[in-house]
Design an enzyme around this catalytic site. Structure first.
Site, PDB file in Angstrom:
ATOM      1  N   LYS A   1      42.700  32.088  45.383  1.00 56.48           N
ATOM      2  CA  LYS A   1      43.590  31.103  44.768  1.00 56.48           C
ATOM      3  C   LYS A   1      43.548  29.784  45.525  1.00 56.48           C
ATOM      4  CE  LYS A   1      47.291  34.003  42.944  1.00 56.48           C
ATOM      5  NZ  LYS A   1      48.755  34.144  43.001  1.00 56.48           N
TER       6      LYS A   1
ATOM      7  N   ARG B   1      39.235  44.589  45.423  1.00 62.67           N
ATOM      8  CA  ARG B   1      39.372  43.488  44.481  1.00 62.67           C
ATOM      9  C   ARG B   1      38.006  43.109  43.942  1.00 62.67           C
ATOM     10  NH1 ARG B   1      41.737  39.748  48.165  1.00 62.67           N
ATOM     11  NH2 ARG B   1      42.842  39.083  46.324  1.00 62.67           N
TER      12      ARG B   1
ATOM     13  N   GLU C   1      52.210  36.534  42.441  1.00 62.82           N
ATOM     14  CA  GLU C   1      53.046  35.478  43.000  1.00 62.82           C
ATOM     15  C   GLU C   1      52.775  34.247  42.147  1.00 62.82           C
ATOM     16  OE1 GLU C   1      51.990  33.860  46.823  1.00 62.82           O
ATOM     17  OE2 GLU C   1      53.945  32.895  47.050  1.00 62.82           O
TER      18      GLU C   1
END
Length: 555
Positions: A273, A263, A38
């Site tokens: 983020k 992850r 994104e």
RNA sequence: UGCCCCGUGGUGUAAUUGGCAACACGUCUGACUCUGGAUCAGAAAAGUUCAGGUUCGACCCCUGACGGGGCAGCCA
């Protein structure tokens, strides 16, 4: 092909799934992955793991790899991020054929498919507010309540949905929901939202749309449209897989397999983020590409190579259990890479003046130095030697601890590529601090001549005072003082106050004056450094320390 | 409390699909060295969360505990 390239490395569970799919011809022999960021922030090392995984699969199986922006939320997404992400993916070496794909390009198709679901009685327009929806969703143990709008007629839903698209309603007034099961133990199946009304300008579609698809609805659509075979994502989407499958099953279209992996978490840093954005916005760091940031652009500016990051991704592997990876694995990867080809140089970070009292004033010798002991083809260079030199402050100690084998009062040490010197006199200032050393040199000990059998325990680097060039050197350390700052209540309080040490008067070997931005060197005995791509100028050199050398000297 | 996922040296991963645990990083020795780097040789370190069960045999299969993670955005 695939069999050959992957035969002898141990396979992670995803490769095993793909091997099996190839065996059963599930996808007609095709392998097609994607990386779907994104554009709401810069990529970090965790994304690098995902890129390497997805691109690596395409490469190993002779398949395809797509770069696709999942730009379904106009309120958070920006073109700046799109550009940085493209740059980072390219830099990492993942080949996406220069085809940049966007979810927003599929908005029309998604709209049509939504209409199709409405017609099938599988979706409805709901007038409940966000609060009402939350209130009727149920809890972990109780089922939710069905929306009073759940059983509107297909005609009414069609008309309402079209009006939503046409902008007849304000933000949040209505949503399109999938009609699944409000009692499902999986929250994602309790009539999830497919579209929300958002009157915002989208970075690519402008004001064309005022309804935007949610992740769950959009993502499978995107994968399907692109013919993805293996849709690899992180663990938190595991619970979403039933919904991913449900949408695609209702549509009866190409249905990729979603596979989840853990992850990356690295110790002494943060990876979300949101947190990285906060570090940038609140100026704890110099920007997304601050060399202390775990972003790809930060590592790049710090001097890391794509090869090192790819090797790191290979080393850490892929699995389903969440882990906290030790930063030393990453540091190993960059040292291992740079050691092979980084040009060596002598650079004195914290200079201490040395006068060779028995060396002729005004005399200069050009001494031969090896450019890279790991690679003879890198050749040699000449280094000027003269009466006044600089050595590292830390290479002289008045009262040395046991085992110290560098320069001490009355002691000898080898100047790399030059002579053995002896410390004859220690000059101090009024505060008792050592400011200068007077030494004598032994002409018989010139490097490479073999005219002396004298042995000394230590060899130190140096630079000729009048030939040295000045530079600013930035020494970076871990950004946080605790292993897992994300677990701390006040994570910002654990920022390492010494994560950046700026040295303004480092003395460099003269040939370094030709160093170009981004160029990497090993400053012998100090570590790997690169010319800063942003702040370094012709008049003021700025070097970033990429990583220190391994130092087995304890105490 | 409901559902889903996971549990192997300090760290990250392996284990030919059931044959008494391997590799890398890190750590520690030693050798070599004009980088206390690199390289080379070697060592310590898990008996696979626990308890049952199946089996000649279990890290692997089953059951149950325990531990960790995820999920109640109109974020992704």
């Amino acid at each position: 092909m695939s069999e050959n390239t992957t035969a002898n490395k141990s396979k992670n569970f995803i490769y095993e799934i793909i091997d099996e799919d190839l065996k059963t011809n599930k996808w007609g022999g095709k392998v097609h992955t994607r990386f779907p960021p994104e554009p709401n922030g810069y990529l970090h090392i965790g994304h690098a793991k995902s890129i390497c995984l997805n691109y690596g699969i395409a490469r190993d199986y002779n398949g395809k790899f797509n770069l696709r922006f999942d730009d379904t939320n106009p309120e958070k997404e920006e073109t700046e991020y799109v550009e940085s992400i493209i740059e980072d993916v390219k830099w990492l070496g993942a080949d996406f054929r220069n085809e940049v794909l966007f979810a927003s390009d599929y908005f029309d198709q998604m709209y049509l498919w939504a209409v199709e679901l409405i017609k099938k009685g599988k979706a409805y327009v709901c007038d409940l507010t966000a609060d009402e929806i939350r209130a009727t969703r149920g809890t972990l143990t109780e089922p939710g309540k069905e929306s009073p709008y759940r059983n509107r007629s297909v005609e009414e839903n069609l008309s309402l949905f079209e009006r939503m698209k046409n902008g007849d309603f304000p933000d949040g007034a209505k949503t399109l929901r999938a009609k699944i099961d409000m009692a499902s133990p999986n929250f994602n199946m309790r009539d999830p939202i497919m579209y929300r009304i958002v009157h915002a300008e989208h970075h690519r579609t402008g004001n064309k749309w005022c309804i935007y698809p949610t992740y769950d609805w959009a993502h499978g659509n995107e994968d399907s449209i692109e013919g993805i075979t293996h849709s690899i994502c992180t663990l938190e989407f595991e619970n979403h897989r039933p919904l991913y499958d449900w949408f695609l099953d209702q549509l009866g279209v190409h249905h990729p397999q979603q596979i989840e992996f853990a992850r990356l978490n690295l110790n002494y840093t943060v990876m979300s983020k949101r947190k990285l954005l906060q570090l940038v916005q609140e100026k704890y760091v110099d920007g997304w590409d601050d060399p202390r940031m775990p972003t790809i652009s930060g590592f790049r500016r710090r001097g890391y190579t794509p090869e090192a990051i790819r090797n790191f991704a290979e080393i850490i592997g892929v699995a389903k259990r969440d882990a906290l990876t030790d930063i030393s694995l990453l540091e190993y990867a960059i040292r291992d890479d740079l050691n092979k080809y980084a040009q060596r140089a002598m650079a004195v970070l914290k200079p201490l003046k040395v006068v060779i009292t028995n060396y002729l004033e005004g005399q200069v010798e050009e001494l031969e130095a090896v450019n890279n002991p790991e690679n003879p083809e890198a050749g040699k260079r000449l280094v000027p030697f003269s009466r006044e030199l600089f050595i590292e402050q830390s290479d002289f100690v008045e009262n040395p601890p046991k085992g110290f084998h560098r320069l001490v009062p009355g002691g000898e040490v080898r100047l790399r590529y030059a002579y053995i010197i002896k410390c004859e006199e220690v000059i101090k200032n009024a505060n008792g601090e050592v400011v200068e050393l007077h030494c004598s040199y032994d002409p018989e000990t010139k490097s490479g001549t073999g005219t002396s059998n004298k042995k000394v325990k230590g060899t130190i680097h140096w630079v000729s005072a009048k030939h040295a060039i000045d530079a600013e050197v930035r020494l970076y350390d871990r950004l946080f003082t605790v292993e897992n700052p994300a677990f701390e209540e006040n994570w910002l309080q654990h920022i390492n106050p010494n994560s950046l040490e700026v040295i303004r008067n480092a003395k460099l070997e003269p040939f370094l004056k030709n160093a170009k931005k981004g160029e990497r060197f090993q400053f012998e005995r100090n570590g790997y450094f690169c010319v800063d791509t942003k702040d370094s100028t012709e008049h003021k050199f700025v070097f970033n320390r990429t990583v220190t050398l391994k130092d087995s000297w304890k105490k």
